[in-house]
Design an enzyme around this catalytic site. Structure first.
Site, mmCIF file in Angstrom:
data_model
loop_
_atom_site.group_PDB
_atom_site.id
_atom_site.type_symbol
_atom_site.label_atom_id
_atom_site.label_comp_id
_atom_site.label_asym_id
_atom_site.label_seq_id
_atom_site.Cartn_x
_atom_site.Cartn_y
_atom_site.Cartn_z
ATOM 1 N N ASP A 269 13.914 -9.922 -15.717
ATOM 2 C CA ASP A 269 12.758 -9.571 -14.886
ATOM 3 C C ASP A 269 13.251 -9.461 -13.447
ATOM 4 O OD1 ASP A 269 10.217 -8.848 -14.167
ATOM 5 O OD2 ASP A 269 9.272 -10.749 -14.675
ATOM 6 N N ASP A 270 12.429 -8.820 -12.606
ATOM 7 C CA ASP A 270 12.906 -8.552 -11.249
ATOM 8 C C ASP A 270 12.782 -9.750 -10.322
ATOM 9 O OD1 ASP A 270 9.963 -7.688 -11.517
ATOM 10 O OD2 ASP A 270 10.241 -8.010 -9.382
ATOM 11 N N CYS B 51 15.859 -6.513 5.737
ATOM 12 C CA CYS B 51 15.175 -7.809 5.733
ATOM 13 C C CYS B 51 15.393 -8.488 4.384
ATOM 14 C CB CYS B 51 13.682 -7.603 5.969
ATOM 15 S SG CYS B 51 12.742 -9.148 5.958
ATOM 16 N N TYR C 8 11.636 -4.445 -6.420
ATOM 17 C CA TYR C 8 10.401 -4.376 -7.189
ATOM 18 C C TYR C 8 9.448 -3.257 -6.805
ATOM 19 C CZ TYR C 8 5.640 -5.451 -8.597
ATOM 20 O OH TYR C 8 4.392 -5.355 -9.096
ATOM 21 N N CYS D 75 0.847 -1.199 0.000
ATOM 22 C CA CYS D 75 0.000 0.000 0.000
ATOM 23 C C CYS D 75 0.877 1.242 0.000
ATOM 24 C CB CYS D 75 -0.860 0.048 1.246
ATOM 25 S SG CYS D 75 -1.819 -1.440 1.484
ATOM 26 N N CYS E 274 12.402 -13.265 2.667
ATOM 27 C CA CYS E 274 11.764 -14.080 1.618
ATOM 28 C C CYS E 274 12.809 -14.856 0.810
ATOM 29 C CB CYS E 274 10.857 -13.241 0.724
ATOM 30 S SG CYS E 274 11.573 -11.709 0.186
ATOM 31 N N CYS F 160 6.303 -13.687 2.787
ATOM 32 C CA CYS F 160 6.506 -12.427 3.510
ATOM 33 C C CYS F 160 5.356 -12.224 4.488
ATOM 34 C CB CYS F 160 6.532 -11.264 2.528
ATOM 35 S SG CYS F 160 6.619 -9.661 3.363
ATOM 36 N N GLY G 96 -0.353 0.225 -4.935
ATOM 37 C CA GLY G 96 -1.634 -0.427 -4.708
ATOM 38 C C GLY G 96 -2.684 0.094 -5.640
ATOM 39 N N SER H 198 8.880 -3.461 -14.391
ATOM 40 C CA SER H 198 9.688 -3.791 -13.218
ATOM 41 C C SER H 198 11.103 -4.265 -13.563
ATOM 42 C CB SER H 198 8.964 -4.812 -12.354
ATOM 43 O OG SER H 198 8.597 -5.923 -13.133
ATOM 44 N N ASN I 288 0.199 1.308 5.765
ATOM 45 C CA ASN I 288 0.938 0.468 4.819
ATOM 46 C C ASN I 288 1.732 -0.542 5.621
ATOM 47 O OD1 ASN I 288 4.012 0.919 2.944
ATOM 48 N ND2 ASN I 288 2.507 -0.679 2.724
ATOM 49 N N GLY I 289 1.563 -1.823 5.292
ATOM 50 C CA GLY I 289 2.317 -2.858 5.986
ATOM 51 C C GLY I 289 1.399 -3.971 6.405
ATOM 52 N N CYS J 193 12.891 -3.484 4.113
ATOM 53 C CA CYS J 193 12.563 -4.521 3.128
ATOM 54 C C CYS J 193 13.376 -4.358 1.837
ATOM 55 C CB CYS J 193 11.080 -4.426 2.800
ATOM 56 S SG CYS J 193 10.576 -5.408 1.382
HETATM 57 P P1 5GP Z 1 5.043 -14.578 -10.939
HETATM 58 O O1 5GP Z 1 4.400 -14.433 -12.260
HETATM 59 O O2 5GP Z 1 6.286 -15.385 -10.947
HETATM 60 O O3 5GP Z 1 4.055 -15.053 -9.901
HETATM 61 O O4 5GP Z 1 5.412 -13.116 -10.431
HETATM 62 C C1 5GP Z 1 6.531 -12.461 -10.943
HETATM 63 C C2 5GP Z 1 6.144 -11.131 -11.513
HETATM 64 O O5 5GP Z 1 5.356 -10.399 -10.569
HETATM 65 C C3 5GP Z 1 7.358 -10.285 -11.830
HETATM 66 O O6 5GP Z 1 7.225 -9.789 -13.134
HETATM 67 C C4 5GP Z 1 7.339 -9.159 -10.827
HETATM 68 O O7 5GP Z 1 7.588 -7.927 -11.469
HETATM 69 C C5 5GP Z 1 5.967 -9.180 -10.225
HETATM 70 N N1 5GP Z 1 6.056 -9.151 -8.755
HETATM 71 C C6 5GP Z 1 6.917 -9.759 -7.977
HETATM 72 N N2 5GP Z 1 6.673 -9.552 -6.679
HETATM 73 C C7 5GP Z 1 5.643 -8.764 -6.608
HETATM 74 C C8 5GP Z 1 4.921 -8.182 -5.532
HETATM 75 O O8 5GP Z 1 5.163 -8.344 -4.359
HETATM 76 N N3 5GP Z 1 3.918 -7.395 -5.865
HETATM 77 C C9 5GP Z 1 3.594 -7.193 -7.134
HETATM 78 N N4 5GP Z 1 2.614 -6.392 -7.368
HETATM 79 N N5 5GP Z 1 4.229 -7.729 -8.164
HETATM 80 C C10 5GP Z 1 5.250 -8.511 -7.929
HETATM 81 FE FE1 SF4 Z 2 10.554 -7.529 2.181
HETATM 82 FE FE2 SF4 Z 2 10.928 -10.118 1.753
HETATM 83 FE FE3 SF4 Z 2 11.309 -9.089 4.201
HETATM 84 FE FE4 SF4 Z 2 8.856 -9.260 3.152
HETATM 85 S S1 SF4 Z 2 10.199 -10.967 3.708
HETATM 86 S S2 SF4 Z 2 9.746 -7.514 4.244
HETATM 87 S S3 SF4 Z 2 9.255 -8.883 0.973
HETATM 88 S S4 SF4 Z 2 12.483 -8.632 2.323
HETATM 89 MG MG MG Z 3 7.090 -7.479 -13.498
#
Ligand code: 5GP
Ligand code: SF4
Ligand code: MG
Length: 456
Positions: A345-346, A434, A242, A1, A437, A382, A28, A283, A102-103, A236
């Protein structure tokens, strides 16, 4: 958020909040809301959807308004419903209070059970509601003391903007999981924003970040800082990978610089052979440019993103996420045809996005597809506000890198190493961050299940 807040006698505070929320929209997209006060009345307006959709016809306004707060929501606890939108607003014996969070709290369930046993009625299913109930029930005298009293009972991740009839208050949990910063307006007023990109859009000058374990109170006397807990910083890392916008600076670290560095280090680690580097927009963009720079390869637009589609991950169900990938991304055939393509990709969470991208690129004629990810495999859920989902949904929790490669159908697959990642935030000490994950090292002892598991 994302959370935002403005205190100003000169500027239109609800309009600035509206602009701030648009700048924080990436945090969000499910729902949004703005609360305002003129010192006597308080009003809140909330709705489902994007900021520009919800406030298409009007922004909440009051003639002599001078404080406003706002929220954009990405659900981690509580379903995506109108009843669960924020800011929350309540009246209690001490007046009115509005709050945006947020959180993700880790002991909200316990607190809620206790409060319900003693007769408190909850109106939403979001964890944030425990804040307002604790504040309303606190026996302390001033609102500052009531808030501090409540914060001391709460564990987990929170950045808050709170509004009373005469104060704008910001607070950040002792671990500082999520970002929150302070800006100053030309008239001497103040702005609070999840990210510094929200300050830029309203013309506020960056003052500093709210510190972990700090509460700031803004009123007619200016800004006053209260420390309610000892800082145990655990920022985080996923904000840098991302979540945050690249033009934001968080706790002194530029998000863009850290992402660019992730790409450069990845190029050194992966040593992948290919003709071109493309990114999965948006991303993957910054890391891809860093990768191409370090590898000395051309960085080209091989995937086009539909600008009018939001973040696919944010769609709560798997079916919605599946269609969303196709709506969102399409390859440029002339760019990838006959080429060995390095795709950046991220992150890989469930593997939905990567699998579809590999197929898309092959269908468009790519000779080879190498997937290169600017974070390590996500093996742990997470608990602090990012919906990386229940452990069983995380592809890296049950599959090896080779098995994931096979599953997504890529010619090769590389992840950034954890040590590599740690070197990408030079302004921050990795000890104060942190990485749970990726390595399971949770900074707060966990009693409950992850929010995603609890929802199932
Ligand atoms: P996947 O398709 O593997 O489930 O998710 C990976 C994609 O989701 C990546 O392209 C990344 O940019 C996006 N993504 C990864 N983590 C998050 C997240 O915590 N929130 C959102 N909104 N997108 C994420
Ligand atoms: Fe961030 Fe991962 Fe820690 Fe969650 S577990 S606060 S996504 S570093
Ligand atoms: Mg992405």
């Amino acid at each position: 958020c994302g959370v935002f807040g403005v205190y100003s006698r000169e500027f239109n505070v609800s309009e600035l909040t509206y602009y701030g929320l648009i700048a924080l929209q990436h945090r969000g997209q499910e729902s949004t809301g703005i609360a305002v006060t003129d010192g006597a009345w308080m009003d809140v307006s909330r709705g489902m959807g994007l900021v520009r959709e919800v406030f298409r016809h009007q922004i909440p306004q009051m003639e002599n308004q001078y404080i406003a707060i706002g929220h954009v929501r990405y659900s981690t606890t509580g379903s995506s419903l109108l009843a669960n939108t924020q800011p929350l607003m309540v009246s209690y014996s001490g007046g009115k209070i509005a709050l945006a969070h947020n959180g993700n709290l880790t002991n909200a369930g316990e607190i809620r059970r206790k409060l319900e046993e003693s007769g408190t009625i909850f109106q939403t299913t979001i964890d944030s509601e425990v804040f307002v109930n604790l504040i309303a029930r606190s026996r302390k005298v001033t609102v500052e003391e009531k808030i501090i009293d409540s914060l001391k009972k709460i564990k987990g991740a929170y950045c808050l903007t709170i509004m009373t009839e005469d104060k704008l208050i910001g607070a950040r949990d002792p671990q500082g999981f999520r970002p929150l910063c302070i800006g100053r307006l030309e008239d001497g007023g103040y702005v609070l924003s999840s990210e510094s990109c929200g300050l830029d859009v309203v013309g506020a000058e960056f003052v500093r970040d709210v510190e972990p374990g700090e509460m700031v109170v803004i009123d007619e006397n200016g800004l006053e800082s209260h420390r309610f807990a000892k800082a145990k910083p655990s920022m985080c890392i996923f904000e840098f990978i991302y979540f945050a916008r690249p033009d934001s600076i968080i706790d002194g670290q530029s998000v863009h610089e850290s992402r660019f560095e992730m790409g450069r280090i990845l190029a050194k680690e992966a040593k992948c052979k290919g003709d071109i580097v493309i990114s999965v927009p948006d991303s993957g963009n910054v890391a891809a440019s860093g990768y191409a720079y370090e590898a000395g390869l051309p960085y080209v637009s091989g995937l086009i993103k539909n600008r009018y589609i939001g973040r696919t991950f944010i769609q709560p169900s798997q079916k919605q996420r599946d269609t969303a990938v196709k709506l969102k991304l399409n390859p440029v055939k002339s760019v990838v045809k006959g080429k060995s393509v390095i795709v950046i990709d991220d992150s890989i969470v469930r593997g939905t996005t990567s699998g579809k991208i590999v197929k898309m690129l092959r269908d468009a004629g790519a000779k080879e597809v190498h997937m290169v990810i600017s974070s390590p495999p996500i093996g742990f859920p997470c608990f602090y506000g990012i919906d990386t989902s229940a452990r069983k949904e995380l592809i890296a929790a049950t599959k090896t890198v080779e098995e994931i490669r096979e599953y997504i159908g890529a010619d090769s697959l590389h992840f950034l190493s954890l040590d590599g990642l740690k070197s990408c935030v030079p302004e921050l000490n990795p000890k104060n961050m942190c990485f749970a994950c990726f390595n399971g090292g949770y900074p707060i002892q966990q009693k409950t299940q992850s929010p995603a598991e609890a929802d199932k």
